[in-house]
Motif scaffolding. Structure first.
Motif, mmCIF file in Angstrom:
data_model
loop_
_atom_site.group_PDB
_atom_site.id
_atom_site.type_symbol
_atom_site.label_atom_id
_atom_site.label_comp_id
_atom_site.label_asym_id
_atom_site.label_seq_id
_atom_site.Cartn_x
_atom_site.Cartn_y
_atom_site.Cartn_z
ATOM 1 N N GLY A 44 0.812 -1.215 0.000
ATOM 2 C CA GLY A 44 0.000 0.000 0.000
ATOM 3 C C GLY A 44 0.838 1.254 0.000
ATOM 4 O O GLY A 44 2.010 1.238 0.372
ATOM 5 N N SER A 45 0.203 2.332 -0.437
ATOM 6 C CA SER A 45 0.840 3.639 -0.358
ATOM 7 C C SER A 45 0.730 4.095 1.106
ATOM 8 O O SER A 45 -0.301 3.857 1.741
ATOM 9 N N PRO A 81 12.372 6.785 -3.459
ATOM 10 C CA PRO A 81 11.116 6.913 -4.214
ATOM 11 C C PRO A 81 11.396 6.906 -5.714
ATOM 12 O O PRO A 81 12.561 6.849 -6.134
ATOM 13 N N TYR A 84 6.746 -0.420 -11.651
ATOM 14 C CA TYR A 84 6.120 0.830 -11.207
ATOM 15 C C TYR A 84 6.343 1.912 -12.255
ATOM 16 O O TYR A 84 7.245 1.818 -13.092
ATOM 17 N N MET A 132 4.185 13.488 0.985
ATOM 18 C CA MET A 132 3.393 12.474 1.712
ATOM 19 C C MET A 132 4.329 11.448 2.360
ATOM 20 O O MET A 132 4.138 11.056 3.518
ATOM 21 N N THR A 183 15.983 -0.814 -10.635
ATOM 22 C CA THR A 183 16.306 0.200 -9.606
ATOM 23 C C THR A 183 16.627 -0.404 -8.229
ATOM 24 O O THR A 183 16.652 0.315 -7.229
ATOM 25 N N LYS A 224 18.679 -1.480 -5.164
ATOM 26 C CA LYS A 224 19.913 -0.934 -4.589
ATOM 27 C C LYS A 224 20.717 -2.047 -3.915
ATOM 28 O O LYS A 224 20.144 -3.054 -3.491
ATOM 29 N N LEU A 226 9.514 3.079 3.028
ATOM 30 C CA LEU A 226 8.138 3.267 2.558
ATOM 31 C C LEU A 226 7.991 3.033 1.064
ATOM 32 O O LEU A 226 6.896 3.161 0.523
ATOM 33 N N CYS A 227 9.078 2.737 0.382
ATOM 34 C CA CYS A 227 9.067 2.406 -1.059
ATOM 35 C C CYS A 227 10.042 1.248 -1.223
ATOM 36 O O CYS A 227 11.088 1.388 -1.855
ATOM 37 N N GLY A 252 10.448 -1.542 -2.807
ATOM 38 C CA GLY A 252 10.881 -2.194 -4.047
ATOM 39 C C GLY A 252 11.163 -3.668 -3.810
ATOM 40 O O GLY A 252 10.319 -4.416 -3.308
ATOM 41 N N THR A 266 15.407 -4.546 -0.342
ATOM 42 C CA THR A 266 16.810 -4.435 0.075
ATOM 43 C C THR A 266 16.925 -3.995 1.544
ATOM 44 O O THR A 266 17.734 -4.548 2.296
ATOM 45 N N ASP A 282 5.244 -0.982 0.134
ATOM 46 C CA ASP A 282 5.327 -0.535 -1.251
ATOM 47 C C ASP A 282 3.918 -0.624 -1.821
ATOM 48 O O ASP A 282 3.126 -1.474 -1.411
ATOM 49 N N GLY A 310 3.241 -1.433 -4.861
ATOM 50 C CA GLY A 310 3.190 -2.371 -5.994
ATOM 51 C C GLY A 310 3.203 -3.831 -5.560
ATOM 52 O O GLY A 310 3.988 -4.218 -4.693
ATOM 53 N N ALA A 327 6.583 -5.623 -6.049
ATOM 54 C CA ALA A 327 7.562 -5.297 -5.000
ATOM 55 C C ALA A 327 7.336 -6.181 -3.773
ATOM 56 O O ALA A 327 8.280 -6.761 -3.222
HETATM 57 C C1 LIG Z 1 13.355 3.237 -6.723
HETATM 58 S S1 LIG Z 1 12.207 1.989 -6.321
HETATM 59 C C2 LIG Z 1 12.786 1.347 -4.785
HETATM 60 C C3 LIG Z 1 13.888 0.330 -4.988
HETATM 61 C C4 LIG Z 1 14.357 -0.295 -3.696
HETATM 62 N N1 LIG Z 1 15.111 0.642 -2.886
HETATM 63 C C5 LIG Z 1 15.187 -1.531 -3.945
HETATM 64 O O1 LIG Z 1 16.336 -1.624 -3.472
HETATM 65 O O2 LIG Z 1 14.689 -2.422 -4.623
HETATM 66 C C6 LIG Z 1 10.810 2.960 -5.898
HETATM 67 C C7 LIG Z 1 9.623 2.196 -5.352
HETATM 68 O O3 LIG Z 1 8.621 3.129 -4.958
HETATM 69 C C8 LIG Z 1 7.385 2.487 -5.084
HETATM 70 N N2 LIG Z 1 6.315 3.502 -5.054
HETATM 71 C C9 LIG Z 1 5.932 4.367 -6.001
HETATM 72 N N3 LIG Z 1 4.900 5.130 -5.563
HETATM 73 C C10 LIG Z 1 4.650 4.733 -4.296
HETATM 74 C C11 LIG Z 1 3.698 5.119 -3.310
HETATM 75 N N4 LIG Z 1 2.803 6.084 -3.517
HETATM 76 N N5 LIG Z 1 3.725 4.480 -2.127
HETATM 77 C C12 LIG Z 1 4.628 3.496 -1.887
HETATM 78 N N6 LIG Z 1 5.531 3.079 -2.781
HETATM 79 C C13 LIG Z 1 5.539 3.701 -3.975
HETATM 80 C C14 LIG Z 1 7.496 1.717 -6.381
HETATM 81 O O4 LIG Z 1 6.541 0.671 -6.452
HETATM 82 C C15 LIG Z 1 8.941 1.235 -6.320
HETATM 83 O O5 LIG Z 1 9.024 -0.070 -5.838
#
Ligand SMILES: C[S@@+](CC[C@H](N)C(=O)[O-])C[C@H]1O[C@@H](n2cnc3c(N)ncnc32)[C@H](O)[C@@H]1O
Length: 409
Positions: free
Chosen positions: A23-24, A44, A75, A91, A237, A239, A261-262, A264, A267, A283, A285, A288
């Motif tokens: 969820g967001s 993000p 995403y 947010m 993406t 890390k 909070l994102c 992915g 990691t 996340d 998605g 993810a």
């Molecule tokens: C750059 S990636 C993160 C990669 C992660 N650090 C890794 O090592 O795999 C950005 C993530 O933000 C998530 N994302 C985008 N909008 C979002 C939202 N409103 N709330 C939560 N996650 C969100 C995407 O689904 C994506 O997985």
């Protein structure tokens, strides 16, 4: 008596090291965690205008050879306007602020496209006196430009919540860079201890060879994930775990909670668990959450997970064989209502499955199977100890959809 599909929102394991949520952040309830988190890392979308993918290998063959792969959208990094992008960052940062304890630290990872705007926004939200560092992660990755200097660094903003920040750089010693000390005079002190000295501003500075060294705010020693790195999950993406260890170790102690909070590919969850920290990651998605789940399962890291299971009907052929102390559950076939792309059918469409007990609507996982490079074939029979409750199976397909089935007498 049959296996029936049910809706289930939570799975759990014994002694979980943390929680994964779908969820967001603005749609999730954070009440139980407010003020309890020591470190929030946010990586993000970067406002690149691109769509990012997840390369999902399919079936035993796909996992063995890498040749059968589905390219799924992980995403979208497309925003109508900069304001829309900054609204997302606002947010995320607002949620982070609520989660952090007074001694807590926030890290926001961006690149040079939006760093100036994000910095101003964070200064405003966290107060510029709580800005601690602008960390530069300088990496070597493929592609060089002849039109300008190649863009080979990201920016990670580091803010404290209050002046009570917990920070212990001795958690991240690094090897001494011999090249950087060539200009210093090599000598030994009066006790015979090897050191190097340099005079500056009328003072002599002494650096002992056996003194620990700590990173500055420019990190050129943390390598980007190489193509063949075993950490790679197929999630664009992603890390490196070493970057996350560098981020979270100085601002946390074992047992502390690290949030992402994102998340992915998960990691942060892996880096936190492997260093004895707890994690709270989310996340928006499904891919993810599914990759993060599999990463933890395959490393034997116990976790809780909150994500609703699909309500659209699916057909699972399951059989169970109760023994004296154990019960075996066998998965023979699986088909969701809407077919998978590329003519994928049956167990080729299953990426992970687990068996456990359903108690008060919660799935208590007991045994897991997941396709990985080490285990390309999906175990079709899983065994678990007999406990009270109803035997249940949780199936995650290649699209990240989760389906739960329970045996009803
Ligand atoms: C750059 S990636 C993160 C990669 C992660 N650090 C890794 O090592 O795999 C950005 C993530 O933000 C998530 N994302 C985008 N909008 C979002 C939202 N409103 N709330 C939560 N996650 C969100 C995407 O689904 C994506 O997985």
């Amino acid at each position: 008596m049959s296996w029936q599909q049910i809706s289930c929102e939570k799975e759990t394991r014994q002694a979980p090291a943390g929680l994964i949520r779908l969820g967001s952040p603005d749609q999730l309830d954070w009440e139980p965690y407010l003020g309890k988190v020591s470190c929030v890392y946010i990586d993000p979308p970067f406002y690149t205008g691109e769509l990012f993918n997840f390369n999902q290998r399919v079936g035993e063959d796909g996992w063995k050879t890498g040749k059968r792969t589905l390219r799924l959208e992980a995403y979208s990094d497309r925003f109508e306007t900069r304001e829309a992008y900054l609204a997302l960052i606002r947010m995320l940062a607002a949620t982070a602020r609520k989660l952090l304890s007074d001694a807590g630290a926030l890290f926001v990872h961006v690149d040079t496209r939006e760093d100036a705007h994000v910095r101003l926004l964070l200064d405003d939200m966290f107060n510029e006196r709580n800005f601690v560092n602008q960390l530069i992660w300088a990496y070597q990755s493929g592609g060089r430009s002849l039109k300008h200097f190649s863009r080979k660094h990201d920016v990670i903003f580091f803010y404290r919540k209050t002046g009570k920040l917990h920070f212990d750089i001795t958690h991240v010693p690094i090897p001494r860079d011999e090249n950087r000390q060539n200009h210093m005079r090599r000598t030994v002190d009066e006790n015979g201890r090897p050191c190097r000295t340099i005079r500056s501003g009328g003072k002599t500075y002494v650096y002992y060879d056996d003194d620990p060294v700590y990173p500055s705010d420019v990190w050129a020693d943390v390598s980007h994930l190489q193509q063949k790195d075993p950490q790679r999950t197929g999630y664009d993406t992603q890390k490196p775990e070493s970057l996350l260890r560098r981020v979270l170790l100085p601002v946390t102690e074992p047992g502390d909670i690290v949030a992402d909070l994102c998340c992915g590919s998960g990691t942060t969850a892996v880096a936190a668990a492997l260093t004895g920290r707890r994690f709270l990651v989310s996340d928006s998605g499904k891919p993810a959450v599914s990759v993060t789940r599999k990463r933890l399962v395959s490393q034997g890291i116990p976790f809780d997970l909150e994500a609703p299971c699909e309500k659209t009907p699916a057909r699972a052929s399951l059989r169970q064989f109760p023994g004296i102390a154990y019960i075996d559950v066998c998965l023979d076939d699986f088909a969701p209502l809407a077919p998978w792309p590329d003519g994928i059918t049956g167990l080729d469409g299953v990426d992970q499955w687990s068996i456990g007990w359903l108690k008060d609507g919660v799935f208590l996982a007991q045994a897991d199977a997941a396709r990985t490079q080490k285990t390309p074939a999906l175990a079709r029979t899983l065994q678990m100890p007999l406990l009270s409750g109803a035997p249940a199976a949780l199936i995650t397909d290649i699209l990240g959809n989760r389906y739960c089935f329970v045996w009803r007498e």
